[in-house]
Design a protein around this motif. Structure first.
Motif: not given
Length: 130
Positions: A1-14, A100-114
């Protein structure tokens, strides 16, 4: 799960870095008033279109997307607007998938804030405040 969030953040930063690396041409002289009117008239339909777009379901993401879209539609010159709209569409699609994924949805707020913090700095040159 942390890997997915890290990849998302890298994608957004790119995306933000690509968007910031291209400088928009400035319009000086008589062309500036014409472009100002064009931006003012196109802002209302863009705001209406943004209101019709499906929400992510995470308030931090929905607020950021709405503010970013309003900034791009109203303040970014037309010549550079497409690249920002593309980034916005990618954020929206990626975040909708994560929401849409219940496992990643709770971490999405932090990703959006960043992402909002990064975009706030990147869009400062357009006098965007969000």
């Amino acid at each position: 799960m942390l890997t997915r969030i890290s990849l998302l953040l890298c994608f957004v930063c790119a995306i933000v870095l690509v968007g910031c690396s291209k400088s928009a041409p400035t319009n000086e002289g008589a062309a500036a008033p014409a472009n100002t009117n064009k931006a003012a008239t196109s802002a209302a339909p863009a705001a209406t279109a943004a209101a019709n777009v499906e929400k992510i379901g995470v308030p931090e993401c929905d607020d950021f997307i709405a503010a970013y879209d309003a900034c791009v539609s109203g303040k970014v010159p037309e010549a550079a607007r497409a690249q920002y709209k593309t980034a916005l569409a990618q954020w929206r699609a990626g975040w909708a998938k994560l929401a849409a994924n219940p496992q990643t949805k709770p971490t999405l707020a932090a990703a959006c804030k960043q992402s909002a913090e990064s975009a706030r700095a990147a869009m400062k040159s357009y006098n965007c405040t969000f």
